[in-house]
Write an enzyme that holds these catalytic residues in place. Structure first.
Site, short mmCIF file in Angstrom:
data_model
loop_
_atom_site.label_atom_id
_atom_site.label_comp_id
_atom_site.label_asym_id
_atom_site.label_seq_id
_atom_site.Cartn_x
_atom_site.Cartn_y
_atom_site.Cartn_z
N GLY A 73 1.43 -1.33 0.06
CA GLY A 73 -0.23 0.05 -0.01
C GLY A 73 1.04 1.31 -0.04
N THR A 74 1.06 1.83 -1.08
CA THR A 74 1.98 2.62 -1.08
C THR A 74 1.97 3.33 -2.27
OG1 THR A 74 4.01 3.78 -1.05
CG2 THR A 74 3.87 1.95 -1.91
N THR A 75 1.80 4.75 -2.93
CA THR A 75 2.49 5.11 -4.39
C THR A 75 3.81 5.61 -4.01
OG1 THR A 75 -0.45 6.03 -3.64
CG2 THR A 75 1.49 7.12 -5.99
N LYS B 199 10.21 6.59 1.84
CA LYS B 199 9.98 6.52 1.50
C LYS B 199 10.56 5.92 -0.07
CE LYS B 199 5.42 4.72 1.89
NZ LYS B 199 4.09 4.30 1.90
#
Lengths: 272, 249
Positions: free
Chosen positions: A55-57, A88
């Protein structure tokens, strides 16, 4: 330079004893079988266990002036937001960045390990490693751990002798060279904005704004992305962090609240 | 002294590794080899001992390519050379696969030297009995390079060097006559150095020229003969010029 098979070194110790008994017989060829109850599905189980963590962009793209790299900062475990301030974008060395998507520990460790390998290459060969070479080193390592549950979806962005470089590398062992990538659960939303607004001839400010907006829109629609939108720029002199904006504040910047005129004001009624 | 040359892992009391020194002796008995670096070429030359009548001379190639842009000539035990060359060729391709880049000349030299050193520090093996001359161009930078390795596992970069039989005379000649050259001049210099110790003639010399554009090119016998004739003519002219003015006075 052999393929990094350190991860595949088998537990030969287990079978050392039984081999002595078989000496003298022509032992039938055999291979180690993983020590698990669910032989057919254990690999899938391992992947499913870490799947929510992607779950990330994150996104990165090459443009005229160099490479733009951006990411959100939310870590989620199912429906629980465990952190809003995860870094990140990992600084491998002063001229190369890696993005994190998937297992945070896996990404951090292997990027750190890649940094070590890049530095050793520099010392041995008296010149910097290319982005191509660095991404290949990482891809080979991840390939040798294929099927063991590593979850890494990363982009290696940097500037080397041949100019800007961008590669996508994942834990399945895939490695792609490209000019535009977005990785994570919010990537479809980011791609929509990124692909629409992308031009090769952008200035650094325009590109940074495009990256920021793409991350913002992904965090708006994807529940697993949020926190702070970080934007980094990689140029001929190395990388530089351009901005880190809270996506909540970005929302009101892009869509400011206009006070609307009230048709009828509420008045306090006396009595009754 | 005799007690310290059985297992090479043993130092002698005065700090020698005798097996390594004996390996250098083997090199000194090998055929002469010379390498000269020019500004845009690197030339490798090797003495060719006369081939027996029935031997197919094409099967005896003494200057080999390790990759498109790196070549190797050696002096010493040819069987050892074969093993070293095969491993070096594999390493060139392995490097291309791992970092998607061709090797630099320094890298492959370091690898070969490293392998030669490994065999001076293991039990039950003997060192490789050869010194190599490695010539090539670095990818991207187009800089010509010439390196030499020896059985002890050391390597250095050279502008020009010789190894094998009578290498000292060749090296002396090169030290006296070396200057920055390019193209055909570099080839001539290499041949002149070889001719110091080898019988004149195209069939006694093998020459290969490494250029950035065309990689390794082995010269034909006829070409070598022509250049040798050129050199002889120049020598005769120089002799005549020396004698000429003296007679006039």
């Amino acid at each position: 330079m052999k393929l990094d098979t350190s991860g595949l070194e088998s537990t030969a110790l287990f079978f050392g004893l039984s081999n002595e008994l078989l000496d003298g017989f022509s032992a039938a060829p055999f291979f180690e079988v993983p020590n698990t109850t669910n032989f057919d599905g254990f690999q899938k189980e391992a992947i499913q266990m870490v799947k929510p963590a992607k779950g990330t962009t994150t996104l990165a793209f090459i443009f005229k002036e160099g490479v733009m790299v951006a990411a959100d900062s939310r870590a989620s475990m199912g429906g629980y937001i465990s952190s809003q301030s995860v870094k990140k974008i990992i600084e491998i060395n002063p001229y190369m960045l890696g993005t994190m998507a998937g297992g945070a520990a896996d990404c951090q460790f292997w990027h750190r390990n890649l940094g070590i390998k890049c530095r050793l290459h520099e010392l041995a060969n008296k010149r910097r490693i290319s982005v191509t070479g660095a991404s290949k080193l990482l891809a080979n390592i991840l390939y040798s751990y294929r099927g063991m549950g590593l979850s890494v979806g990363t982009m290696i962005a940097g500037w080397d002798e041949t100019g800007p470089g961008l590669y996508y590398v994942d834990s399945e062992g895939g490695r792609l060279k490209g000019t535009r990538f977005s990785v994570g659960s919010g990537s479809p939303y980011a791609y929509g904005v990124l692909d629409n607004g992308y031009r090769y001839d952008m200035s650094i400010e325009e590109a940074a704004e495009l990256a920021r907006r793409s991350i913002y829109h992904a965090t708006f629609r994807d529940g697993a992305s949020g926190g702070v939108a970080s934007v980094y720029y990689v140029g001929p002199d190395g990388w530089k962090k351009l901005s880190g904006d809270d996506v909540g504040e970005l929302h009101y910047k892009y869509y400011p609240v206009t006070p609307s005129t009230v048709e009828q004001e509420m008045v306090e009624v006396a009595g009754a | 002294m005799a007690r310290y040359d059985r297992a090479i892992t043993v130092f002698s009391p005065d700090g020698h590794l005798f097996q390594v020194e004996y390996a250098l002796e083997a090199v000194r008995k090998g055929n002469a080899a010379v390498g000269v670096r020019g500004s845009d070429v690197v030339v490798l030359g090797v003495e060719k001992k006369s081939t027996p009548k029935l031997q197919d001379s094409r099967s005896v190639k003494k200057i080999v390519s390790l990759d498109d842009h790196v070549a190797l000539a050696c002096a010493g035990l040819k069987a050892d050379a074969r093993v070293l060359i095969n491993r070096a060729r594999i390493e060139c391709q392995s490097h291309r696969l791992t970092v998607e880049d061709p090797v630099t000349v320094e890298y492959i030299t370091r690898y070969i030297a490293g392998m030669q050193q490994k065999y001076t520090q293991s039990g039950g093996v003997r060192p490789f009995g050869l010194s190599t001359l490695i010539a090539g161009f670095d990818p991207y930078t187009c800089v010509p390079s010439l390196y030499q390795t020896d059985p002890s596992g050391t390597f250095q970069a050279w502008k020009a060097n010789a190894t094998g039989r009578n290498s000292n005379s060749m090296r002396e000649f090169l030290e006296k006559n070396y200057k920055e050259t390019s193209g055909q001049e570099t080839v001539k210099l290499a041949i002149r150095a070889l001719l110091e110790v080898v019988e004149s003639g195209g069939k006694n010399i093998e020459i290969a020229v490494m250029t950035k554009e065309h990689g390794l090119r082995q010269l034909e016998e006829a070409e070598i003969d022509a250049i040798v004739a050129d050199i002889d003519a120049e020598k005769a002219a120089a002799e005549a010029a020396k004698k000429g003015p003296a007679r006039e006075t």
